[in-house]
Design a protein around this motif. Sequence first.
Motif, PDB file in Angstrom:
ATOM      1  N   ALA A  32       0.820  -1.572  -0.033  1.00  0.00           N
ATOM      2  CA  ALA A  32       0.214  -0.234  -0.096  1.00  0.00           C
ATOM      3  C   ALA A  32       1.045   1.366   0.018  1.00  0.00           C
ATOM      4  CB  ALA A  32      -1.386  -0.076   1.463  1.00  0.00           C
ATOM      5  N   ILE A  33       2.178   0.956   0.645  1.00  0.00           N
ATOM      6  CA  ILE A  33       2.963   2.078   0.366  1.00  0.00           C
ATOM      7  C   ILE A  33       3.892   2.243  -0.213  1.00  0.00           C
ATOM      8  CG2 ILE A  33       2.301   3.101   2.744  1.00  0.00           C
ATOM      9  CD1 ILE A  33       4.582   1.191   4.148  1.00  0.00           C
ATOM     10  N   THR A  34       4.833   1.291  -1.428  1.00  0.00           N
ATOM     11  CA  THR A  34       5.099   0.966  -2.144  1.00  0.00           C
ATOM     12  C   THR A  34       5.237   0.845  -3.347  1.00  0.00           C
ATOM     13  OG1 THR A  34       6.393  -0.387  -0.292  1.00  0.00           O
ATOM     14  CG2 THR A  34       7.118  -0.637  -2.914  1.00  0.00           C
ATOM     15  N   ALA A  35       5.679   2.129  -3.705  1.00  0.00           N
ATOM     16  CA  ALA A  35       5.420   2.442  -5.445  1.00  0.00           C
ATOM     17  C   ALA A  35       6.705   1.208  -6.588  1.00  0.00           C
ATOM     18  CB  ALA A  35       6.019   3.722  -6.293  1.00  0.00           C
ATOM     19  N   GLY A  36       7.556   0.320  -5.908  1.00  0.00           N
ATOM     20  CA  GLY A  36       7.397  -0.406  -7.036  1.00  0.00           C
ATOM     21  C   GLY A  36       7.181  -1.679  -6.069  1.00  0.00           C
ATOM     22  N   ALA A  37       7.988  -2.714  -7.068  1.00  0.00           N
ATOM     23  CA  ALA A  37       7.524  -3.960  -6.290  1.00  0.00           C
ATOM     24  C   ALA A  37       7.999  -4.131  -4.089  1.00  0.00           C
ATOM     25  CB  ALA A  37       8.768  -5.357  -6.806  1.00  0.00           C
ATOM     26  N   VAL A  38       7.481  -4.674  -3.950  1.00  0.00           N
ATOM     27  CA  VAL A  38       7.898  -4.827  -2.353  1.00  0.00           C
ATOM     28  C   VAL A  38       9.480  -5.523  -2.662  1.00  0.00           C
ATOM     29  CG1 VAL A  38       5.384  -4.852  -1.028  1.00  0.00           C
ATOM     30  CG2 VAL A  38       6.907  -6.489  -1.839  1.00  0.00           C
ATOM     31  N   ALA A 328     -13.863  -8.717   7.118  1.00  0.00           N
ATOM     32  CA  ALA A 328     -12.985  -8.967   8.062  1.00  0.00           C
ATOM     33  C   ALA A 328     -13.072  -7.411   7.932  1.00  0.00           C
ATOM     34  CB  ALA A 328     -11.917  -9.651   7.886  1.00  0.00           C
ATOM     35  N   GLN A 329     -12.553  -6.782   6.603  1.00  0.00           N
ATOM     36  CA  GLN A 329     -12.307  -5.267   6.620  1.00  0.00           C
ATOM     37  C   GLN A 329     -13.231  -4.248   7.711  1.00  0.00           C
ATOM     38  OE1 GLN A 329      -9.015  -4.246   4.588  1.00  0.00           O
ATOM     39  NE2 GLN A 329      -9.772  -2.992   6.446  1.00  0.00           N
ATOM     40  N   HIS A 330     -14.592  -4.396   6.909  1.00  0.00           N
ATOM     41  CA  HIS A 330     -16.029  -4.460   8.005  1.00  0.00           C
ATOM     42  C   HIS A 330     -15.782  -4.377   9.341  1.00  0.00           C
ATOM     43  CE1 HIS A 330     -19.711  -3.130   8.404  1.00  0.00           C
ATOM     44  NE2 HIS A 330     -20.459  -3.451   8.596  1.00  0.00           N
ATOM     45  N   LEU A 331     -15.642  -5.754   9.643  1.00  0.00           N
ATOM     46  CA  LEU A 331     -15.325  -6.343  10.926  1.00  0.00           C
ATOM     47  C   LEU A 331     -14.199  -5.406  11.711  1.00  0.00           C
ATOM     48  CD1 LEU A 331     -17.186  -9.669  11.570  1.00  0.00           C
ATOM     49  CD2 LEU A 331     -18.597  -7.043  11.831  1.00  0.00           C
ATOM     50  N   ASP A 338      -5.426  -0.136   8.935  1.00  0.00           N
ATOM     51  CA  ASP A 338      -3.795   0.329   9.338  1.00  0.00           C
ATOM     52  C   ASP A 338      -2.920   0.079   8.227  1.00  0.00           C
ATOM     53  OD1 ASP A 338      -1.535   1.226  10.782  1.00  0.00           O
ATOM     54  OD2 ASP A 338      -2.305   1.916  12.232  1.00  0.00           O
ATOM     55  N   VAL A 339      -1.732   0.625   8.080  1.00  0.00           N
ATOM     56  CA  VAL A 339      -0.762  -0.527   7.466  1.00  0.00           C
ATOM     57  C   VAL A 339      -0.044  -0.999   8.489  1.00  0.00           C
ATOM     58  CG1 VAL A 339      -0.682   1.180   4.878  1.00  0.00           C
ATOM     59  CG2 VAL A 339       1.034   2.069   6.917  1.00  0.00           C
ATOM     60  N   ASP A 340       0.047  -0.650   8.836  1.00  0.00           N
ATOM     61  CA  ASP A 340       0.705  -1.658  10.654  1.00  0.00           C
ATOM     62  C   ASP A 340       0.345  -2.295  11.005  1.00  0.00           C
ATOM     63  OD1 ASP A 340       2.768   0.821  10.386  1.00  0.00           O
ATOM     64  OD2 ASP A 340       1.755   1.519  12.610  1.00  0.00           O
ATOM     65  N   TYR A 341      -0.577  -2.532  10.347  1.00  0.00           N
ATOM     66  CA  TYR A 341      -1.431  -4.302  11.122  1.00  0.00           C
ATOM     67  C   TYR A 341      -2.278  -5.032   9.000  1.00  0.00           C
ATOM     68  CZ  TYR A 341      -5.197  -7.124  12.555  1.00  0.00           C
ATOM     69  OH  TYR A 341      -6.138  -8.324  13.595  1.00  0.00           O
ATOM     70  N   PRO A 342      -1.632  -5.900   9.518  1.00  0.00           N
ATOM     71  CA  PRO A 342      -1.159  -6.744   8.445  1.00  0.00           C
ATOM     72  C   PRO A 342      -2.409  -7.285   7.621  1.00  0.00           C
ATOM     73  CG  PRO A 342      -1.590  -8.319  10.323  1.00  0.00           C
ATOM     74  CD  PRO A 342      -1.162  -7.744  10.468  1.00  0.00           C
ATOM     75  N   LEU A 343      -3.796  -6.404   8.496  1.00  0.00           N
ATOM     76  CA  LEU A 343      -5.674  -7.165   7.457  1.00  0.00           C
ATOM     77  C   LEU A 343      -4.784  -7.257   5.687  1.00  0.00           C
ATOM     78  CD1 LEU A 343      -7.882  -8.680   7.510  1.00  0.00           C
ATOM     79  CD2 LEU A 343      -9.237  -6.746   7.856  1.00  0.00           C
ATOM     80  N   HIS A 344      -4.046  -5.490   5.898  1.00  0.00           N
ATOM     81  CA  HIS A 344      -4.878  -4.541   4.015  1.00  0.00           C
ATOM     82  C   HIS A 344      -3.737  -5.561   2.846  1.00  0.00           C
ATOM     83  CE1 HIS A 344      -1.158  -3.281   5.508  1.00  0.00           C
ATOM     84  NE2 HIS A 344      -0.528  -2.879   3.892  1.00  0.00           N
ATOM     85  N   ARG A 345      -2.737  -6.064   3.961  1.00  0.00           N
ATOM     86  CA  ARG A 345      -1.750  -7.440   2.843  1.00  0.00           C
ATOM     87  C   ARG A 345      -2.899  -8.578   2.719  1.00  0.00           C
ATOM     88  NH1 ARG A 345       3.967  -6.390   4.161  1.00  0.00           N
ATOM     89  NH2 ARG A 345       3.991  -4.894   6.016  1.00  0.00           N
ATOM     90  N   TYR A 346      -3.443  -9.630   3.319  1.00  0.00           N
ATOM     91  CA  TYR A 346      -4.021 -10.018   3.064  1.00  0.00           C
ATOM     92  C   TYR A 346      -5.381  -9.778   2.236  1.00  0.00           C
ATOM     93  CZ  TYR A 346      -2.090 -13.329   6.830  1.00  0.00           C
ATOM     94  OH  TYR A 346      -1.328 -13.410   7.572  1.00  0.00           O
TER      95      TYR A 346
END
Length: 377
Positions: A32-38, A328-331, A338-346
């Motif tokens: 979410a905060i990386t312009a190119g590849a992680v 999950a996102q809703h609940l 929050d990008v410090d929490y891994p849910l957005h990665r999933y």
Amino acid sequence: MDFTFTEEQQAAVEAARAVFGGVAPDGVPSPAITAGAVADDFDRALWTKLADADLLSLLLAAEYGGAGLDAIALCLVLREAAKVLARVPLLESSAAAVAVQAYGGEELKAELLARAGRGEVVLTVAANGRTGHDPAELAVTARRDGDAWVLDGVQTAVPWAENADFTVVPAHTGDGRTVLALVPRVHEGVVLGEQISTTGERLGELRLESARLTARDVIDADGAWEWLRELLATGTCALALGLGERVLSMTSAYTGKREQFGFPVATFQAVAVQAADRYIDLRAMEATLWQAAWRISTGAGGALPASGDVAVAKIWASEGVRRVVQTAQHLHGGFGADVDYPLHRYHAWAKQLELSLGPAAAHEEALGDLLAAHPLG
């Protein structure tokens, strides 16, 4: 069918849990905060651990240092890998290797398989076609030129293409057959362009410009590509299941601790009902996955070809994993973003898996065609 796993399959699960137990889902920068590849490469340290645990050779025969297990065992390991977002080409390399074992020539098998099982050679598969929506086997042409094959065409979104040693490329011949070509990463007539996936990983646009391969490196056997494609799709369903199970577990833990009006939000009926619906999705994903893996592993007959069970599994996996991460996102509320929490990665990985090898609509169309060609009753 029997849903009981064998001792060997259960041992593979235990070995996978031991290897993946120390893997952190946030081991690379957030997409979410990386312009190119992680990252420039997959997790080589984890790859070595998988090789040391004999998890890269699960499906290979004993003569190549493998355990001789089946697609069910691979899917069990993939399920564990997805729970921690393991950044390794486990599905692609394993599926490609077992396709070589099933359909390749003796010289090719002797050259590649033992090394692939030890993790020394990494394989991937070009399965997305020219645009990601057209059949992969139609994106590249293959023609004989003396003792060689000449390939022309483009395959998009090839996973791990920048790091794999060989890419298995389906290609169509002038007489309508499909062959599988093992294309080296560095080879005359091979051009790789970088692409970035939803997960932030590097993909490759593979462009073949009169690339010449020896006959040894081309598998010209009926049914090879169809079988490999079905195994890849089934493995993708296993990844979606493991990811969904971890996300629902995260949601359960969060809503059990988060309080409103003095009570955990998990005790509210609206929250519990949504979580229960997603649990039902996961169980449906699981049942259809094992049905497909069982058909592939055993060759058992049915009212429809095995591709029908694979289509049903992929429909449930695509729709189910999307609903799980959305709920999950809703609940989780704002905390889930929050990008410090891994849910957005999933969430990002779920979207990638949903669309990989075709979204639900594509497999619904394929299932409809099968039902039309094989009337039930």
